[in-house]
Design an enzyme around this catalytic site. Structure first.
Site, mmCIF file in Angstrom:
data_model
loop_
_atom_site.group_PDB
_atom_site.id
_atom_site.type_symbol
_atom_site.label_atom_id
_atom_site.label_comp_id
_atom_site.label_asym_id
_atom_site.label_seq_id
_atom_site.Cartn_x
_atom_site.Cartn_y
_atom_site.Cartn_z
ATOM 1 N N ASP A 1 0.849 -1.185 0.000
ATOM 2 C CA ASP A 1 0.000 0.000 0.000
ATOM 3 C C ASP A 1 0.888 1.240 0.000
ATOM 4 O OD1 ASP A 1 0.960 0.217 2.564
ATOM 5 O OD2 ASP A 1 -0.926 -0.270 3.539
ATOM 6 N N ASP B 1 -2.620 8.371 -1.782
ATOM 7 C CA ASP B 1 -3.914 9.040 -1.859
ATOM 8 C C ASP B 1 -4.333 9.518 -0.484
ATOM 9 O OD1 ASP B 1 -4.341 6.498 -0.766
ATOM 10 O OD2 ASP B 1 -6.408 6.423 -1.471
ATOM 11 N N CYS C 1 -7.616 -27.216 7.111
ATOM 12 C CA CYS C 1 -6.438 -26.510 7.624
ATOM 13 C C CYS C 1 -5.789 -27.312 8.753
ATOM 14 C CB CYS C 1 -6.825 -25.120 8.120
ATOM 15 S SG CYS C 1 -7.574 -25.068 9.770
#
Length: 405
Positions: free
Chosen positions: A102, A156, A327
């Site tokens: 990010d 942003d 899992c």
């Protein structure tokens, strides 16, 4: 490098009652510098260069194809000068598959009064040591170039939630403020693109659609980003405190309008139901801290609803978290679910005990389970799209989740 191939789309389908099941779902393949990603996909979040409590090998075993790194936090610690010595984040954290980073915009936004936004960038005090720092679109691109992620995000401003209900408590953003924020993000997008070109970055840069809860501002943001021709488009500024119905309103408006030949990424969302709604509206990529954060706080996701492992009713329960799950927490080393005759997994009673004692194995197993559930959910979505039965899958998904544990 980024290559996106659209492999299949889902036709419009409705139930006999007329409720929407999906008409924009898509099946794709994303080729990046460090590998191929089958979409739709969920991306585990590795804020500090690690998905909390989960070994890279475990991520691979559960089917993770791409993970996230956090530009802001990695800039704080250990710093780009350290990571650059390893040639980027891949070798530093020993993950050889794709990574998305990010931009740091959301983290800066979350600092609240600790930051000051201007046209040039954002001034703020480091949450680590109080140092005065300045983050600009150019610096964000320089950090992400040093991290050498496969996908970088534009810097942003995350538009805060607009309360459209007069009596709703919380921060209220006016249309003027939302426009100013969106237009600032568009100007920053151009600067990010120019800086990445200057750095000759070989990886892909995504633009981010902003505009708050205003559909027409979202349209303007998207149009501006399409002019810049980013290789991928993200939808930001959702799941930031707004009521669910407003998030869905914006998603249903924006998602179907995203460019068909590019990958679509919904940032920071969300619950299993949110992921399915995102796929229905044309989203290809998702990330969220919810699977691992909720795991550390005793909330487990399953095919049949959510389970609070701290509840006393689990103290002597011999069942696994999810009888259909393969899992390590549910099926052990055999990988055979209880529904298929396996009995090697850990019981709810044991996981309840670990949580009550504060043993670190508890949140580790819970995190493995939650991430496995999310990743397997996306695999089932891909399988359904491949088989042309996505509408039936969505109907069964909601029925199973409503059944409860």
């Amino acid at each position: 490098m980024l290559k996106f191939e659209l492999l299949a789309t889902d036709p419009a389908t409705t139930t006999p009652e007329g409720s929407y099941l999906g008409s924009h779902a898509r099946r794709g393949r994303l080729t990046l510098n460090h590998g191929v990603v089958q979409t739709p996909i969920f991306m585990p979040v590795g804020t500090y260069g690690t998905v909390k409590g989960v070994m890279p090998r475990s991520l691979e075993e559960m089917g993770a194809q791409i993970i996230l790194g956090n530009t802001f936090h990695l800039w704080m610690r250990p710093g780009t000068e350290v990571i650059s010595q390893f040639g980027g984040l891949h070798d530093f954290e020993k993950w050889d598959k794709p990574i998305l980073t990010d931009s740091g915009g959301f983290q800066v936004w979350s600092l609240g009064e600790m930051r000051k936004i201007s046209e040039e960038g954002v001034k703020f005090s480091s949450p680590v040591n109080g140092d005065k720092l300045f983050l600009t679109p150019e610096i964000s691109m320089q950090i992400q170039r040093a991290l050498n992620s496969d996908i970088a995000m534009q810097f942003d401003e995350c538009t805060p939630y607009l309360s459209v209900e007069p009596k709703t408590k919380g921060q209220v953003t006016t249309e003027r403020e939302a426009r100013d924020s969106m237009e600032l993000s568009l100007r920053w997008a151009k600067r990010c693109q120019a800086e990445m070109d200057r750095l000759e970055n070989p990886n892909a840069l995504f633009g981010i659609v902003q505009g708050g809860m205003f559909e027409h501002l979202r349209d303007e943001s998207l149009a501006g980003l399409e002019e810049l021709d980013f290789p991928g488009i993200a939808v930001g500024g959702l799941s930031v405190g707004e009521p669910k119905e407003h998030m869905m309103r914006v998603l249903q408006h924006v998602g179907p309008k995203l460019p068909k030949h590019k990958p679509h990424y919904l940032m920071g969302v969300g619950t299993p139901e949110d992921l399915i709604a995102g796929v229905q509206n044309g989203i290809d990529m998702f990330d969220c801290v919810m699977p691992t954060r909720n795991a550390r706080n005793g909330t487990l996701f399953s095919r049949f609803g959510d389970l609070k492992i701290r509840n006393a009713r689990h103290k002597t329960d011999k069942q696994p978290l999810d009888e259909t799950c393969t899992c390590h927490a549910c099926a052990g080393t055999s990988g055979v679910s209880w529904a298929n005759g396996g009995r090697d997994g850990f019981s709810r009673a044991y996981l309840h005990h670990l949580d009550r004692c504060g043993e670190m194995l508890g949140p580790m197993l819970a995190s493995i389970h939650n991430l496995h559930y999310y990743l397997n959910l996306m695999q089932e979505v891909r399988d359904a799209l491949d088989a042309g039965r996505f509408g039936a899958f969505v109907k069964q998904f909601h029925a199973d989740r409503a059944r409860g544990v």
